[in-house]
Write an enzyme that holds these catalytic residues in place. Structure first.
Site, PDB file in Angstrom:
ATOM      1  NE  ARG A   1      -3.606  -2.219   2.683  1.00  0.00           N
ATOM      2  CZ  ARG A   1      -4.368  -2.455   3.753  1.00  0.00           C
ATOM      3  NH1 ARG A   1      -4.384  -1.598   4.761  1.00  0.00           N
ATOM      4  NH2 ARG A   1      -5.112  -3.552   3.793  1.00  0.00           N
TER       5      ARG A   1
ATOM      6  CB  SER B   1      -7.995  -2.176   3.592  1.00  0.00           C
ATOM      7  OG  SER B   1      -8.870  -2.628   4.601  1.00  0.00           O
TER       8      SER B   1
ATOM      9  CG  ASP C   1     -13.302  -2.509   4.843  1.00  0.00           C
ATOM     10  OD1 ASP C   1     -14.119  -3.299   4.342  1.00  0.00           O
ATOM     11  OD2 ASP C   1     -12.093  -2.767   4.979  1.00  0.00           O
TER      12      ASP C   1
ATOM     13  CG  ASP D   1     -11.051  -4.602   1.303  1.00  0.00           C
ATOM     14  OD1 ASP D   1     -11.409  -4.005   2.327  1.00  0.00           O
ATOM     15  OD2 ASP D   1     -10.240  -5.549   1.326  1.00  0.00           O
TER      16      ASP D   1
ATOM     17  CG  ASP E   1     -11.575  -7.073   4.248  1.00  0.00           C
ATOM     18  OD1 ASP E   1     -11.786  -5.904   4.632  1.00  0.00           O
ATOM     19  OD2 ASP E   1     -10.428  -7.516   4.054  1.00  0.00           O
ATOM     20  NE  ARG E   2     -11.080  -3.259   8.718  1.00  0.00           N
ATOM     21  CZ  ARG E   2     -11.482  -2.125   9.295  1.00  0.00           C
ATOM     22  NH1 ARG E   2     -12.193  -2.147  10.411  1.00  0.00           N
ATOM     23  NH2 ARG E   2     -11.187  -0.961   8.768  1.00  0.00           N
TER      24      ARG E   2
END
Length: 365
Positions: A25, A124, A300, A302, A304-305
């Site tokens: 990142r 993310s 979030d 992408d 996945d949270r």
């Protein structure tokens, strides 16, 4: 069929390209440096075993943040040059991180092909835009992130790389429309398959959850909810699942149009950044004029949270997992044979469904 040639481009190592399980990142301006993305992608190809590259099927998609569309075209051209047989791309380059895992494990191409890995383009929950963040990571054939042994090899390769392979004359592929585009190279045919981003994920969800029970819950006048995608990739699934499959009103969805800059916001699902959802749930600094929904969730960038809220209260991630663990066997078909273990691993929509089913079975019935 358009033919392409493979070009070997000279390059030199670039410092600081060490990936973790969350990938590499950096700011967009860093990724736009000459050969920066190319070095990392070639180093990844070089770190994989030949059978995971030559003749293989790879997924290339992400959360839709700024620079994703350019990066997808670069990776497609490099994949072709490195002998990859086909690349699968989610329509408009959109696939949530959980959906990429599902596609790797579950999707079967028309010719019987299965994916051996994926380049996921995401940073993310970090902000997106020309002056914000971009990221890339590689997932393996099991759908999970590349293990340390692979990421270490990638990093070592970035420190010694001298050239990368690219099909410069391969035209850009239209990733806005589904369909297969075929090209011809020295090693044979190369296909780019642009597919519907949500279909495989919806199919997986239906195999895990009782959609009819959830649909009944969402149709109850006793239950209202609000889902906030924060203009991230979860928006590509929200309407399909909640509205088209489960019959919820579109008014239940908030910020569900994916945007390259996440609407100028910060796609981190917490009480600070999910301001609209927090206010709608009756937790804002100013009292809400309307009655808050019974249930709220945010994802979030992408997807996945997530964050879960109740009417005028916040549900901690640990508490929501406790609810899942306590009710999984009796409420969720996937766990009907027993719960083997519990981990606090956030997958957007999954946790929402878990709690919905719990409410349906234990509160509204």
């Amino acid at each position: 069929m358009v033919k392409f040639n493979v070009t070997r481009k000279e390059t030199s190592p670039i410092d600081g390209q060490k990936p973790g399980t969350s990938g590499l990142r950096k700011k967009v301006k860093v990724f736009k440096q000459p050969n920066y993305l190319q070095n990392f992608v070639q180093s990844t190809f070089n770190a994989l075993t030949p059978e995971k590259v030559k003749g293989a099927t790879l997924v290339v998609s992400g959360d839709g943040r700024y620079y994703s569309k350019d990066a997808i075209q670069i990776i497609i051209k490099m994949a072709a040059a490195n002998g990859v047989r086909r690349v699968w791309v989610g329509q408009n380059g959109l696939l949530s991180t959980p959906a990429v895992s599902a596609v790797i494990r579950e999707r079967v191409g028309a010719d019987g092909s299965k994916a051996t890995g994926a380049f996921i383009l995401t940073a993310s929950h970090n902000p997106g835009g020309p002056h914000e963040d971009f990221g890339i990571k590689y997932n393996m054939e099991n759908g999970g992130p590349a293990p340390e042994g692979i990421t270490d090899k990638i990093f070592e390769n970035t420190k010694t790389i001298k050239e990368y392979l690219v099909a410069e004359d391969l035209p850009d592929v239209d990733i806005s429309a589904t369909g297969v585009t075929s090209f011809g190279g020295a090693e044979g045919q190369f296909d780019v398959d642009v597919f519907d981003s949500a279909s495989d994920y919806v199919k997986l969800m239906k195999s895990i959850f009782d959609f009819e029970s959830i649909k009944k819950l969402l149709s109850s006048p006793k239950f209202t909810f609000c889902y906030d995608a924060l203009h991230g990739v979860a928006g590509a699934y929200a309407k399909r699942i909640f509205v088209e499959e489960l019959g919820a009103p579109e008014s239940s969805l908030l910020n569900c149009v994916p945007k390259e800059d996440f609407g100028g916001g910060h796609p981190d699902p917490n009480l600070t950044y999910a301001k609209e959802l927090v206010a709608r749930m009756g937790l804002g600094k100013t009292p809400s004029q309307d009655e808050p929904p019974e249930f709220g969730a945010a994802a979030d960038g992408d997807a996945d949270r997530n964050m879960i809220l109740g009417k005028r209260f916040f549900v901690t991630p640990s508490d929501s997992v406790a609810i899942i663990a306590a009710n999984a066997v009796e409420s969720i078909p996937y766990f009907s044979s027993g719960l083997k273990g519990v981990a606090r691993f956030d997958i957007v929509l999954l946790r929402f469904f878990y709690v919905c089913v719990y409410l349906f079975v234990h509160v509204l019935c």
